[in-house]
Write a protein that holds these residues in place. Structure first.
Motif, PDB file in Angstrom:
ATOM      1  N   ALA A   1       1.506  99.885  20.899  1.00 26.23           N
ATOM      2  CA  ALA A   1       2.714 100.190  20.136  1.00 26.23           C
ATOM      3  C   ALA A   1       3.681 101.021  20.955  1.00 26.23           C
ATOM      4  O   ALA A   1       4.915 100.790  20.925  1.00 26.23           O
ATOM      5  N   VAL A   2       3.156 101.987  21.717  1.00 26.60           N
ATOM      6  CA  VAL A   2       4.016 102.829  22.549  1.00 26.60           C
ATOM      7  C   VAL A   2       4.715 101.988  23.620  1.00 26.60           C
ATOM      8  O   VAL A   2       5.917 102.172  23.901  1.00 26.60           O
ATOM      9  N   VAL A   3       3.990 101.062  24.224  1.00 32.29           N
ATOM     10  CA  VAL A   3       4.582 100.199  25.249  1.00 32.29           C
ATOM     11  C   VAL A   3       5.719  99.366  24.646  1.00 32.29           C
ATOM     12  O   VAL A   3       6.819  99.243  25.220  1.00 32.29           O
ATOM     13  N   MET A   4       5.476  98.778  23.474  1.00 31.61           N
ATOM     14  CA  MET A   4       6.502  97.965  22.830  1.00 31.61           C
ATOM     15  C   MET A   4       7.699  98.826  22.420  1.00 31.61           C
ATOM     16  O   MET A   4       8.863  98.391  22.518  1.00 31.61           O
ATOM     17  N   MET A   5       7.427 100.048  21.965  1.00 28.16           N
ATOM     18  CA  MET A   5       8.512 100.940  21.587  1.00 28.16           C
ATOM     19  C   MET A   5       9.326 101.353  22.808  1.00 28.16           C
ATOM     20  O   MET A   5      10.563 101.496  22.738  1.00 28.16           O
ATOM     21  N   ALA A   6       8.658 101.543  23.946  1.00 22.87           N
ATOM     22  CA  ALA A   6       9.376 101.863  25.184  1.00 22.87           C
ATOM     23  C   ALA A   6      10.287 100.721  25.597  1.00 22.87           C
ATOM     24  O   ALA A   6      11.401 100.938  26.114  1.00 22.87           O
ATOM     25  N   ALA A   7       9.816  99.493  25.363  1.00 17.12           N
ATOM     26  CA  ALA A   7      10.651  98.330  25.691  1.00 17.12           C
ATOM     27  C   ALA A   7      11.868  98.252  24.778  1.00 17.12           C
ATOM     28  O   ALA A   7      12.927  97.751  25.177  1.00 17.12           O
ATOM     29  N   MET A   8      11.722  98.726  23.534  1.00 11.65           N
ATOM     30  CA  MET A   8      12.834  98.688  22.592  1.00 11.65           C
ATOM     31  C   MET A   8      13.893  99.742  22.945  1.00 11.65           C
ATOM     32  O   MET A   8      15.070  99.439  23.081  1.00 11.65           O
TER      33      MET A   8
END
Length: 588
Positions: free
Chosen positions: A142-149
């Motif tokens: 989730a953190v990785v995807m949030m960083a991409a956002m």
């Protein structure tokens, strides 16, 4: 302590890995949902087809649910296996502890460790550890995807989560301490209740129900208070987790709204980011729950380890023949009665033996010296507290003497393998305990491989045939908890028959006739005299009529031996024995 916890996991690590992988697949399917939701919103905004994104979202939901359910089942199944192995291991240890250690422990507390503490291991070793691994994966994803956002929103989220997480970390040691106190309180409550149940008839006869209810109630209140402490700290940890997510949501909503207004962030990205933020709720909650369960498991492990660290007797099983097929009905009662063949009888010698039950306790034996010749009947007599029953406890090596020498068959008792030593003895305790089960199971308890004819021989010799004929199911009749459906004399005769079936080289009888009427006492005296022609019989007796025909009588007083000889010799030469005999009308 973590190492001890993981020792229960190793036998199940294969299935735990499979369950963990299924959990990771379910988590991966969950991580795809916010991204697919973003595609749905973008499709709406661009006026394109939403069939593809909606299909992908539906598939992700179904796959995640099915795979997660399979992983959860494997975890629960493994948890039950862990509890089973932990209970077997702990029961194995309990039944091999030294008698001295068990005597100072509370039975109710021991039961709590076998039932309650082992159950806590299941939670920490399955849900606690494996689910935490899945939660870490979910959190990182989730953190990785949030960083991409959006990196700015991620920093805002992490700042709030780290601050609240640090506060939660300070609570965990308190949860472990509170959980250990709670489990100890539950064990104490079990011990108090066990005390009342063990003396149930005494409680009733004494009109003490209300007092005992109050005592158990007080113990239950203490257990509740300790449980409330655990609940309080656990709730505080849960509130901290909830606050972290809510504060992060409000912060992201405020900062993200301003970025959307400035055109730096698309509205679909903010929606996806907020969905990922809500996806943090589950893994963070699982991590906190896993940490709480770890503290509970460590508290339980400490209590289990306290038992495992106690010294145990060596496991030295003696080979025994396979159990005989039970006969039923008239065929059984018609079995020929014959005395079983016996091994060579052994002699016993105590030489200047000193023993006390604790370093701070007075000596029970202070230089005890006497000899029991091989074969024949020898009796120990004397006032209560003279140390007679302790002789049997030392012979069975329930306790070890501090100094002096005890010889069995001319061999130091400590040189005997423990199982071989006890296999040579038949032991009838003073209270003649009978276990819950059938009459047959009780008679064969010490000799499960005894043939049917030897069983009926022991029944006939101890005059139990009338009892068997009277019981509705004969030998297969249940005798109730602690033999409550039998009279005191019947329980004593069952215990004696049980000891005879062991074919002992030395038969130890502790007050074997104390609950028998005059007729059955006379019959049992005849049995003892008969057995004494085949093996060594050592009897503790307050009722001197049982042992007046003994080849040797040892008179004990104050932890020592004051005289020995035959009945006639002691009446003539020992004042204490003559007084005991006179009070029982054996001499004028």
């Amino acid at each position: 302590m973590i190492k001890e916890l993981l020792s229960y996991v190793r036998p199940h690590r294969g299935i735990l890995v499979v369950g963990g992988l299924l959990g990771l697949v379910g988590s991966a399917a969950g991580l795809a949902m916010p991204l697919l939701a973003k595609y749905v919103v973008d499709a709406f905004g661009q006026g394109g087809s939403i069939a593809g994104p909606l299909t992908g979202l539906t598939v992700a939901v179904l796959v995640g649910a099915v795979v997660s359910a399979g992983g959860n089942y494997l975890m629960e199944r493994t948890g039950e296996g862990i509890v089973l192995s932990a209970r077997r291991r702990l029961v194995d240890r309990l039944l091999r502890l030294k008698v001295a250690d068990v005597d100072r422990l509370k039975p109710g507390d021991l039961l709590s460790r076998v039932t309650g503490d082992t159950t806590l291991l299941r939670a920490v070793l399955t849900n606690g550890i494996v689910n935490s691994i899945g939660a870490v994966f979910m959190l990182v994803g989730a953190v990785v995807m949030m960083a991409a956002m959006d990196g700015v929103l991620l920093l805002v989220t992490l700042l709030v989560v780290v601050v609240i997480g640090g506060m939660t970390g300070l609570i965990m040691p308190r949860i472990q301490r509170a959980q250990k106190e709670a489990q100890t309180a539950v064990g104490d409550m079990g011990a108090v209740l066990d005390r009342a149940l063990q003396a149930y008839r005494t409680v009733k006869a004494s009109g003490a129900e209300e007092r005992e209810i109050a005592v158990v109630g007080d113990a239950a209140e203490r257990a509740r208070d300790r449980g409330l402490q655990v609940a309080g700290w656990t709730s505080l940890a849960g509130v901290a987790t909830w606050m972290a997510v809510q504060l992060a949501f409000l912060s992201v909503l405020a900062v993200g709204g301003s970025r959307v207004a400035s055109g730096a962030l698309a509205i679909s990205s903010l929606i996806a980011f907020l969905l990922y933020l809500f996806y943090l709720v589950a893994p963070i909650g699982q991590l906190v729950e896993g940490a709480v369960q770890l503290q509970q498991g460590l508290a339980a492990m400490k209590r289990i380890k306290e038992i495992e660290d106690l010294p145990a007797e060596p496991a030295e099983p003696v080979a025994a023949p396979a159990p005989a097929e039970p006969a039923t009905g008239h065929a059984a009662s018609a079995a020929p009665v014959r005395a079983p063949e016996r091994a060579e009888p052994v002699g016993v010698r105590f030489e200047d033996v000193v023993f006390r039950y604790g370093e701070d306790r007075p000596a029970v034996h202070d230089g005890v010296t006497f000899e029991v010749p091989a074969g024949g009947l020898t009796a120990l007599v004397g006032p209560s507290g003279a140390g007679k029953s302790t002789v049997f406890a030392l012979l069975e090596r329930f306790y070890d003497h501090q100094s002096g020498t005890i010889l069995v068959d001319g061999r130091d008792i400590r040189a005997w393998p423990l199982a071989e030593l006890r296999a040579a003895f038949g032991y009838v305790e003073q209270d003649a305990p009978v276990l819950a089960g059938t009459l047959r199971e009780n008679l064969l308890f010490a000799a499960p491989g005894a043939p049917e004819d030897e069983l009926w021989s022991a029944i006939a010799r101890t005059r139990l045939d009338d009892l068997v004929a009277r019981l509705p199911e004969g030998l297969e009749t249940p005798v109730g908890h602690r033999g409550v459906l039998l009279s005191g004399g019947e329980r004593q005769r069952v215990a004696i028959a049980r000891a005879l079936l062991r074919k002992p080289r030395l038969l130890l009888l502790d007050e074997a006739t104390s609950q028998l009427d005059a007729v059955n006492e006379l019959r049992l005296r005849e049995v003892i005299a008969e057995v004494a022609t085949e093996t060594t019989v050592l009897v503790i007796a307050h009722r001197l009529s049982t042992v007046t025909n003994a080849g040797r009588i040892v008179v004990m007083e104050g932890g020592g031996v004051r005289a020995s000889g035959t009945h006639e010799e002691l009446v003539g030469h020992d004042d204490l024995y003559r007084e005991l005999a006179a009070t029982q009308f054996l001499v004028s």
